[in-house]
Motif scaffolding. Structure first.
Motif, short mmCIF file in Angstrom:
data_model
loop_
_atom_site.label_atom_id
_atom_site.label_comp_id
_atom_site.label_asym_id
_atom_site.label_seq_id
_atom_site.Cartn_x
_atom_site.Cartn_y
_atom_site.Cartn_z
N CYS A 138 0.83 -1.21 0.00
CA CYS A 138 0.00 0.00 0.00
C CYS A 138 0.86 1.26 0.00
O CYS A 138 0.48 2.28 -0.58
CB CYS A 138 -0.95 -0.01 1.20
N ALA A 139 2.02 1.20 0.62
CA ALA A 139 2.94 2.35 0.59
C ALA A 139 3.40 2.62 -0.84
O ALA A 139 3.61 3.77 -1.23
CB ALA A 139 4.14 2.08 1.50
N ALA A 140 3.52 1.55 -1.62
CA ALA A 140 3.98 1.69 -3.00
C ALA A 140 2.87 2.11 -3.96
O ALA A 140 3.13 2.72 -4.99
CB ALA A 140 4.60 0.38 -3.48
N PRO A 146 -4.85 -2.02 5.23
CA PRO A 146 -5.78 -2.54 6.23
C PRO A 146 -5.11 -2.57 7.59
O PRO A 146 -3.88 -2.66 7.69
CB PRO A 146 -6.05 -3.96 5.73
N THR A 147 -5.90 -2.48 8.64
CA THR A 147 -5.35 -2.66 9.98
C THR A 147 -5.03 -4.14 10.19
O THR A 147 -5.52 -5.01 9.46
CB THR A 147 -6.37 -2.23 11.05
N ALA A 199 -4.85 -5.90 -0.17
CA ALA A 199 -4.58 -4.83 -1.14
C ALA A 199 -4.94 -3.44 -0.61
O ALA A 199 -4.45 -2.44 -1.11
CB ALA A 199 -5.35 -5.09 -2.44
N GLY A 200 -5.80 -3.36 0.42
CA GLY A 200 -6.15 -2.07 1.00
C GLY A 200 -7.23 -1.35 0.22
O GLY A 200 -7.87 -1.92 -0.68
N VAL A 201 -7.44 -0.10 0.56
CA VAL A 201 -8.51 0.71 -0.02
C VAL A 201 -7.93 1.76 -0.94
O VAL A 201 -6.98 2.48 -0.59
CB VAL A 201 -9.34 1.40 1.09
#
Length: 204
Positions: A138-140, A146-147, A199-201
């Motif tokens: 997600c940083a990339a 996600p937590t 993958a996150g939001v």
């Protein structure tokens, strides 16, 4: 007269549990009887009872043995993926394979008899790995990661689903009009769900 094979207590316990696991996979918890296990290993009933006390204690140890085996397999998978991302499909496959080998029925039978598992953390390592992977990915990509709890909840729900699959999966699928062939698609859906969580939001 045949020479008696001398084994260490740990080796004897392992052989007994492996034999019990084969009987469990072939015939479910009812097949795991002290006499049958003893015959499989080539020891007396008393030898099995010496190491495990009672049949109920043997079954309890067998359930923990299955969990330990799963944890070892997951650790090996993670170790082999040190240069790449953890694959949720492998987690789904390993969990489904364990419970398909009779451990779902065993866990239910023990639960109904009053046994409760006081252990925890069997899947902590996979949660930690997926969380670290999500943070890096997600940083990339600029997504919101996600937590750790979100991953814990997803993995717990996945674990619950595959654990109950051999017992109730067909009934749950029929309740929404799915047939038996949908089992593999449901496992694929869990894989994609876990991937989506990791993958996150996307940023708005």
């Amino acid at each position: 007269m045949a020479n008696r094979v001398r084994r260490t207590p740990d080796e004897a316990k392992r052989l007994i549990l492996e034999a019990a696991g084969r009987l469990l996979a072939a015939g479910g918890p009812a097949a795991v009887q002290v006499r049958a296990v003893a015959a499989e290993v080539g020891v007396s009933d008393a030898a099995v009872n010496h190491h495990f006390g009672t049949r109920e204690q043997l079954l309890s140890a067998l359930l923990r043995f299955g969990g330990t085996k799963l944890k070892s397999q997951l650790h090996a998978v993670l170790g082999a993926l040190t240069k790449g991302p953890a694959d949720p499909a492998e987690l789904v496959r390993l969990l489904a394979a364990l419970y398909a080998d009779g451990y779902a029925e065993l866990a239910l039978a023990l639960h109904q008899s009053g046994w409760r598992d006081t252990g925890s953390g069997m899947l902590d390592e996979i949660v930690d790995r997926l969380h670290a992977q999500a943070q890096a990915d997600c940083a990339a990509t600029g997504r919101t990661p996600p937590t750790r709890e979100a991953i814990q909840l997803t993995v717990a729900a996945l674990h619950q689903a595959v654990a109950t699959e051999p017992l109730f999966g067909g009934e749950f699928r029929r309740s929404v009009g799915l047939d038996a062939a949908a089992r593999d698609r449901m496992l694929d859906w869990w894989t994609e769900t876990l991937r989506a969580t990791v993958a996150g939001v996307s940023p708005r």
